[in-house]
Design a protein around this motif. Sequence first.
Motif, PDB file in Angstrom:
ATOM      1  N   ARG A  39       0.846  -1.194   0.000  1.00  0.00           N
ATOM      2  CA  ARG A  39       0.000   0.000   0.000  1.00  0.00           C
ATOM      3  C   ARG A  39       0.874   1.235   0.000  1.00  0.00           C
ATOM      4  O   ARG A  39       0.610   2.208   0.689  1.00  0.00           O
ATOM      5  CB  ARG A  39      -0.915  -0.017   1.232  1.00  0.00           C
ATOM      6  CG  ARG A  39      -2.168  -0.828   1.054  1.00  0.00           C
ATOM      7  CD  ARG A  39      -1.925  -2.326   1.064  1.00  0.00           C
ATOM      8  NE  ARG A  39      -3.038  -3.070   0.461  1.00  0.00           N
ATOM      9  CZ  ARG A  39      -3.866  -3.823   1.144  1.00  0.00           C
ATOM     10  NH1 ARG A  39      -3.712  -3.987   2.410  1.00  0.00           N
ATOM     11  NH2 ARG A  39      -4.844  -4.426   0.518  1.00  0.00           N
ATOM     12  N   HIS A 127      -3.593   9.678   3.167  1.00  0.00           N
ATOM     13  CA  HIS A 127      -4.574   8.600   3.078  1.00  0.00           C
ATOM     14  C   HIS A 127      -4.066   7.531   2.118  1.00  0.00           C
ATOM     15  O   HIS A 127      -3.202   7.786   1.269  1.00  0.00           O
ATOM     16  CB  HIS A 127      -5.950   9.121   2.668  1.00  0.00           C
ATOM     17  CG  HIS A 127      -6.006   9.717   1.304  1.00  0.00           C
ATOM     18  ND1 HIS A 127      -5.920  11.053   1.066  1.00  0.00           N
ATOM     19  CD2 HIS A 127      -6.106   9.144   0.087  1.00  0.00           C
ATOM     20  CE1 HIS A 127      -5.978  11.269  -0.221  1.00  0.00           C
ATOM     21  NE2 HIS A 127      -6.090  10.132  -0.841  1.00  0.00           N
ATOM     22  N   MET A 128      -4.588   6.348   2.262  1.00  0.00           N
ATOM     23  CA  MET A 128      -4.171   5.237   1.405  1.00  0.00           C
ATOM     24  C   MET A 128      -5.370   4.694   0.654  1.00  0.00           C
ATOM     25  O   MET A 128      -6.475   4.668   1.190  1.00  0.00           O
ATOM     26  CB  MET A 128      -3.573   4.124   2.264  1.00  0.00           C
ATOM     27  CG  MET A 128      -2.174   4.440   2.736  1.00  0.00           C
ATOM     28  SD  MET A 128      -1.650   3.271   4.010  1.00  0.00           S
ATOM     29  CE  MET A 128      -2.602   3.858   5.398  1.00  0.00           C
ATOM     30  N   VAL A 129      -5.123   4.265  -0.568  1.00  0.00           N
ATOM     31  CA  VAL A 129      -6.202   3.756  -1.412  1.00  0.00           C
ATOM     32  C   VAL A 129      -5.998   2.264  -1.650  1.00  0.00           C
ATOM     33  O   VAL A 129      -4.890   1.818  -1.930  1.00  0.00           O
ATOM     34  CB  VAL A 129      -6.224   4.493  -2.768  1.00  0.00           C
ATOM     35  CG1 VAL A 129      -7.309   3.932  -3.673  1.00  0.00           C
ATOM     36  CG2 VAL A 129      -6.424   5.983  -2.553  1.00  0.00           C
ATOM     37  N   PHE A 130      -7.059   1.515  -1.529  1.00  0.00           N
ATOM     38  CA  PHE A 130      -7.047   0.071  -1.744  1.00  0.00           C
ATOM     39  C   PHE A 130      -8.152  -0.259  -2.757  1.00  0.00           C
ATOM     40  O   PHE A 130      -9.160   0.427  -2.803  1.00  0.00           O
ATOM     41  CB  PHE A 130      -7.367  -0.671  -0.442  1.00  0.00           C
ATOM     42  CG  PHE A 130      -6.551  -0.269   0.746  1.00  0.00           C
ATOM     43  CD1 PHE A 130      -5.554  -1.083   1.234  1.00  0.00           C
ATOM     44  CD2 PHE A 130      -6.796   0.932   1.396  1.00  0.00           C
ATOM     45  CE1 PHE A 130      -4.810  -0.712   2.345  1.00  0.00           C
ATOM     46  CE2 PHE A 130      -6.056   1.307   2.512  1.00  0.00           C
ATOM     47  CZ  PHE A 130      -5.056   0.486   2.984  1.00  0.00           C
ATOM     48  N   HIS A 131      -7.948  -1.304  -3.532  1.00  0.00           N
ATOM     49  CA  HIS A 131      -9.001  -1.735  -4.449  1.00  0.00           C
ATOM     50  C   HIS A 131      -9.407  -3.159  -4.109  1.00  0.00           C
ATOM     51  O   HIS A 131      -8.547  -3.999  -3.893  1.00  0.00           O
ATOM     52  CB  HIS A 131      -8.523  -1.683  -5.906  1.00  0.00           C
ATOM     53  CG  HIS A 131      -8.035  -0.335  -6.323  1.00  0.00           C
ATOM     54  ND1 HIS A 131      -8.862   0.625  -6.837  1.00  0.00           N
ATOM     55  CD2 HIS A 131      -6.805   0.219  -6.265  1.00  0.00           C
ATOM     56  CE1 HIS A 131      -8.154   1.716  -7.109  1.00  0.00           C
ATOM     57  NE2 HIS A 131      -6.903   1.494  -6.761  1.00  0.00           N
TER      58      HIS A 131
ATOM     59  N   PRO B 119     -15.400  -2.101  -5.569  1.00  0.00           N
ATOM     60  CA  PRO B 119     -15.204  -1.094  -4.519  1.00  0.00           C
ATOM     61  C   PRO B 119     -13.729  -0.705  -4.363  1.00  0.00           C
ATOM     62  O   PRO B 119     -12.836  -1.519  -4.583  1.00  0.00           O
ATOM     63  CB  PRO B 119     -15.661  -1.807  -3.236  1.00  0.00           C
ATOM     64  CG  PRO B 119     -16.313  -3.072  -3.646  1.00  0.00           C
ATOM     65  CD  PRO B 119     -15.797  -3.408  -5.011  1.00  0.00           C
ATOM     66  N   MET B 121     -11.299   1.280  -1.361  1.00  0.00           N
ATOM     67  CA  MET B 121     -11.341   1.662   0.042  1.00  0.00           C
ATOM     68  C   MET B 121     -10.255   2.699   0.308  1.00  0.00           C
ATOM     69  O   MET B 121      -9.192   2.693  -0.316  1.00  0.00           O
ATOM     70  CB  MET B 121     -11.119   0.445   0.946  1.00  0.00           C
ATOM     71  CG  MET B 121     -12.283  -0.514   0.967  1.00  0.00           C
ATOM     72  SD  MET B 121     -12.324  -1.595  -0.487  1.00  0.00           S
ATOM     73  CE  MET B 121     -10.960  -2.696  -0.163  1.00  0.00           C
ATOM     74  N   ALA B 123      -8.168   4.534   3.556  1.00  0.00           N
ATOM     75  CA  ALA B 123      -7.872   4.589   4.986  1.00  0.00           C
ATOM     76  C   ALA B 123      -6.997   5.793   5.260  1.00  0.00           C
ATOM     77  O   ALA B 123      -6.237   6.226   4.384  1.00  0.00           O
ATOM     78  CB  ALA B 123      -7.175   3.302   5.437  1.00  0.00           C
TER      79      ALA B 123
END
Lengths: 157, 157
Positions: A39, A127-131, B119, B121, B123
């Motif tokens: 991440r 902030h961190m972005v995840f898929h 989606p 996400m 954080a």
Amino acid sequence: MLTVNVEFVNPFLVSAVNVIKTMANTEVKPGKPFVKSDRISKGDVTGIVGLRGVQAKGSMAITFTGPAILHIYSQMLGENAEEISDAVVDCVGEITNMICGGAKAILSEKGYKFELAIPSMIAGKNHMVFHKTNGKIICIPFDTIAGSFFLEICFEE
Amino acid sequence: MLTVNVEFVNPFLVSAVNVIKTMANTEVKPGKPFVKSDRISKGDVTGIVGLRGVQAKGSMAITFTGPAILHIYSQMLGENAEEISDAVVDCVGEITNMICGGAKAILSEKGYKFELAIPSMIAGKNHMVFHKTNGKIICIPFDTIAGSFFLEICFEE
């Protein structure tokens, strides 16, 4: 799977370079795309948009460091911003729309039809972005004179 | 426009209550939906998904405060989390998928067909979510025993 993903990814790379170059008169140097397994890319402001087509569904996120987006904003709008204001966030939404629109046009020529959702933007330091996807997440780093930004693309077939 | 929006919003409200109640055995009290004109709702972790239909396109975001999602996670998974770990972020993605899936089924019965993107996400402490849309952004606050979360829905026709 990876081949198709590359075919999906290049149009976004090309479109990102075009949009930033044309709209912000800023040279952009794309780095080597990599499969994101951690991440690591953190941004100060991010645009996300969902894509849905017959062959695949996915999402694209573009994450800017503060200095990069403030430079791009001032180049695009002709006025300076000292911080990530609502106007800057809105500009990120415009850029997200334009990059996706350009990529959609290229993909359409290749026979891949996609419909775009509306972009959402996220602001907040680090902030961190995840898929959430079964597919691979491809990250492309970009350098500008003012700092870096990252494009993340993932598709599920 | 507002009528149609309400028709789009209620299925998400119903689905959110169902999902959290069923999956996390947690009572959820929805507050009064309001049109979001500021950027007041801040979360520690957010799920976003794009929606695209024949009649409209939009996006849904669900933003959890830390205490709320840590409680929901421990109820769903049967194990405690002290912080917003990758597993907690993944859980937010599952919840986002389930709420959208439930809302999609209700909307389908009403004659509105939507396809979901995957989606994403986010954080990061105190990040803010914005939607780029011509439509109104409807925010629904929810209370649980452990804290609050917010659902944001917007559609463009």
